[in-house]
Scaffold this motif. Sequence first.
Motif, PDB file in Angstrom:
ATOM      1  N   PHE A  87      10.683   6.114   4.821  1.00 48.66           N
ATOM      2  CA  PHE A  87      10.622   4.780   5.407  1.00 48.66           C
ATOM      3  C   PHE A  87       9.277   4.113   5.139  1.00 48.66           C
ATOM      4  O   PHE A  87       9.206   2.893   4.969  1.00 48.66           O
ATOM      5  CB  PHE A  87      10.912   4.840   6.912  1.00 48.66           C
ATOM      6  N   TYR A  88       8.202   4.917   5.073  1.00 46.40           N
ATOM      7  CA  TYR A  88       6.905   4.338   4.734  1.00 46.40           C
ATOM      8  C   TYR A  88       6.911   3.818   3.302  1.00 46.40           C
ATOM      9  O   TYR A  88       6.441   2.704   3.022  1.00 46.40           O
ATOM     10  CB  TYR A  88       5.796   5.385   4.912  1.00 46.40           C
ATOM     11  N   GLY A  89       7.446   4.621   2.390  1.00 45.65           N
ATOM     12  CA  GLY A  89       7.537   4.197   0.993  1.00 45.65           C
ATOM     13  C   GLY A  89       8.375   2.947   0.839  1.00 45.65           C
ATOM     14  O   GLY A  89       8.056   2.047   0.052  1.00 45.65           O
ATOM     15  N   LEU A  90       9.464   2.882   1.601  1.00 44.66           N
ATOM     16  CA  LEU A  90      10.339   1.716   1.551  1.00 44.66           C
ATOM     17  C   LEU A  90       9.609   0.469   2.034  1.00 44.66           C
ATOM     18  O   LEU A  90       9.703  -0.604   1.424  1.00 44.66           O
ATOM     19  CB  LEU A  90      11.585   1.971   2.407  1.00 44.66           C
ATOM     20  N   GLU A  91       8.875   0.600   3.131  1.00 41.41           N
ATOM     21  CA  GLU A  91       8.125  -0.534   3.659  1.00 41.41           C
ATOM     22  C   GLU A  91       7.083  -1.014   2.655  1.00 41.41           C
ATOM     23  O   GLU A  91       6.903  -2.222   2.463  1.00 41.41           O
ATOM     24  CB  GLU A  91       7.436  -0.150   4.976  1.00 41.41           C
ATOM     25  N   GLN A  92       6.389  -0.080   2.035  1.00 39.18           N
ATOM     26  CA  GLN A  92       5.374  -0.460   1.052  1.00 39.18           C
ATOM     27  C   GLN A  92       6.011  -1.152  -0.142  1.00 39.18           C
ATOM     28  O   GLN A  92       5.470  -2.128  -0.673  1.00 39.18           O
ATOM     29  CB  GLN A  92       4.595   0.777   0.590  1.00 39.18           C
ATOM     30  N   MET A  93       7.157  -0.649  -0.596  1.00 39.45           N
ATOM     31  CA  MET A  93       7.863  -1.258  -1.718  1.00 39.45           C
ATOM     32  C   MET A  93       8.279  -2.684  -1.383  1.00 39.45           C
ATOM     33  O   MET A  93       8.116  -3.611  -2.175  1.00 39.45           O
ATOM     34  CB  MET A  93       9.098  -0.436  -2.081  1.00 39.45           C
ATOM     35  N   VAL A  94       8.826  -2.857  -0.168  1.00 39.18           N
ATOM     36  CA  VAL A  94       9.287  -4.185   0.251  1.00 39.18           C
ATOM     37  C   VAL A  94       8.119  -5.167   0.292  1.00 39.18           C
ATOM     38  O   VAL A  94       8.227  -6.296  -0.216  1.00 39.18           O
ATOM     39  CB  VAL A  94       9.971  -4.101   1.634  1.00 39.18           C
ATOM     40  N   LYS A  95       7.005  -4.759   0.884  1.00 39.47           N
ATOM     41  CA  LYS A  95       5.867  -5.665   1.018  1.00 39.47           C
ATOM     42  C   LYS A  95       5.268  -6.037  -0.334  1.00 39.47           C
ATOM     43  O   LYS A  95       4.996  -7.212  -0.603  1.00 39.47           O
ATOM     44  CB  LYS A  95       4.794  -5.022   1.903  1.00 39.47           C
ATOM     45  N   SER A  96       5.058  -5.032  -1.196  1.00 35.25           N
ATOM     46  CA  SER A  96       4.438  -5.319  -2.492  1.00 35.25           C
ATOM     47  C   SER A  96       5.365  -6.142  -3.378  1.00 35.25           C
ATOM     48  O   SER A  96       4.921  -7.079  -4.049  1.00 35.25           O
ATOM     49  CB  SER A  96       4.053  -4.011  -3.194  1.00 35.25           C
ATOM     50  N   THR A  97       6.655  -5.813  -3.368  1.00 29.93           N
ATOM     51  CA  THR A  97       7.610  -6.559  -4.179  1.00 29.93           C
ATOM     52  C   THR A  97       7.762  -7.988  -3.677  1.00 29.93           C
ATOM     53  O   THR A  97       7.839  -8.931  -4.463  1.00 29.93           O
ATOM     54  CB  THR A  97       8.990  -5.867  -4.168  1.00 29.93           C
ATOM     55  N   LYS A  98       7.773  -8.147  -2.368  1.00 23.94           N
ATOM     56  CA  LYS A  98       7.894  -9.478  -1.774  1.00 23.94           C
ATOM     57  C   LYS A  98       6.703 -10.348  -2.159  1.00 23.94           C
ATOM     58  O   LYS A  98       6.862 -11.528  -2.478  1.00 23.94           O
ATOM     59  CB  LYS A  98       8.003  -9.346  -0.253  1.00 23.94           C
ATOM     60  N   ASN A 212       8.285   3.650  12.172  1.00 22.69           N
ATOM     61  CA  ASN A 212       8.470   2.259  12.580  1.00 22.69           C
ATOM     62  C   ASN A 212       7.605   1.896  13.783  1.00 22.69           C
ATOM     63  O   ASN A 212       7.098   0.779  13.884  1.00 22.69           O
ATOM     64  CB  ASN A 212       9.948   1.989  12.879  1.00 22.69           C
ATOM     65  N   VAL A 213       7.444   2.852  14.708  1.00 20.71           N
ATOM     66  CA  VAL A 213       6.584   2.598  15.865  1.00 20.71           C
ATOM     67  C   VAL A 213       5.130   2.477  15.430  1.00 20.71           C
ATOM     68  O   VAL A 213       4.418   1.534  15.801  1.00 20.71           O
ATOM     69  CB  VAL A 213       6.736   3.709  16.921  1.00 20.71           C
ATOM     70  N   LEU A 214       4.662   3.423  14.613  1.00 20.17           N
ATOM     71  CA  LEU A 214       3.269   3.391  14.178  1.00 20.17           C
ATOM     72  C   LEU A 214       2.988   2.156  13.329  1.00 20.17           C
ATOM     73  O   LEU A 214       1.907   1.561  13.425  1.00 20.17           O
ATOM     74  CB  LEU A 214       2.938   4.666  13.390  1.00 20.17           C
ATOM     75  N   LYS A 215       3.943   1.762  12.527  1.00 18.01           N
ATOM     76  CA  LYS A 215       3.793   0.571  11.675  1.00 18.01           C
ATOM     77  C   LYS A 215       3.566  -0.681  12.511  1.00 18.01           C
ATOM     78  O   LYS A 215       2.814  -1.578  12.131  1.00 18.01           O
ATOM     79  CB  LYS A 215       5.041   0.411  10.806  1.00 18.01           C
TER      80      LYS A 215
END
Length: 243
Positions: A87-98, A212-215
Amino acid sequence: MVWLSFLFVVGFILIHLFSKSMKFLKVLPRSRFLSLAGGISVAYVFLHLLPELGVFQDELQGELEDSAWRFLEHHIYLIAMLGLVFFYGLEQMVKSTKRRHEKSNRQHSKDGVFWVHIGSFIIYNALIGYLLIREDYETVWGMLLFFIAMGVHFLTNDKALRATHQEEYDKYGRWLLALAILAGWGVGLLTEVNELIVSVLTALLAGGIVLNVLKEELPEERESSFSAFCSGIIGYSILLLLL
């Protein structure tokens, strides 16, 4: 308790559909309620989900000796860690790609990122719907505590997903996540999934919740409330331990 689990499913659906209208989530720069919700979710993971993984691991002893999955007999917690990493990798991918797509204004690519992100949360929600009816709750209060923990967690997730995807989330995402809960509950009502699969998905869920909580709590710009976070952990932990 099928009827009660269905009522809680309806509650989860209503949270997804109407969280946008909940004014107490719009306090800037950060709602104390969201910090309280984060504390509740963390308490649920460490006092219920992770101990449950230990039970799963004990039940799998000796059943996977000739299987490629035999390492899970001793390392089910590794899957929880992989869930956090995923989930961390997914979040990073989404943010950088966005960010890249906003600079180049490639709408089609932005849509692709949205569907990948929402797809992972569809699986996430479906598992929660399944556990709502298939987990062995000793009392009605146990199911209620599950509903409270996941309900406040959904509020946090909704706020984060809406901030990331904006119109796409309100148009498609919230409906798909609501349907995913109902679908997971329906699968649990009609059939019982293999226990190994459930244990792996539960471990992934635990890692995902922690991430998700820590994020949502750790970034400095959130200006989160440590006192509210601790209140959520302490209050919910007391409830779990009493039951």
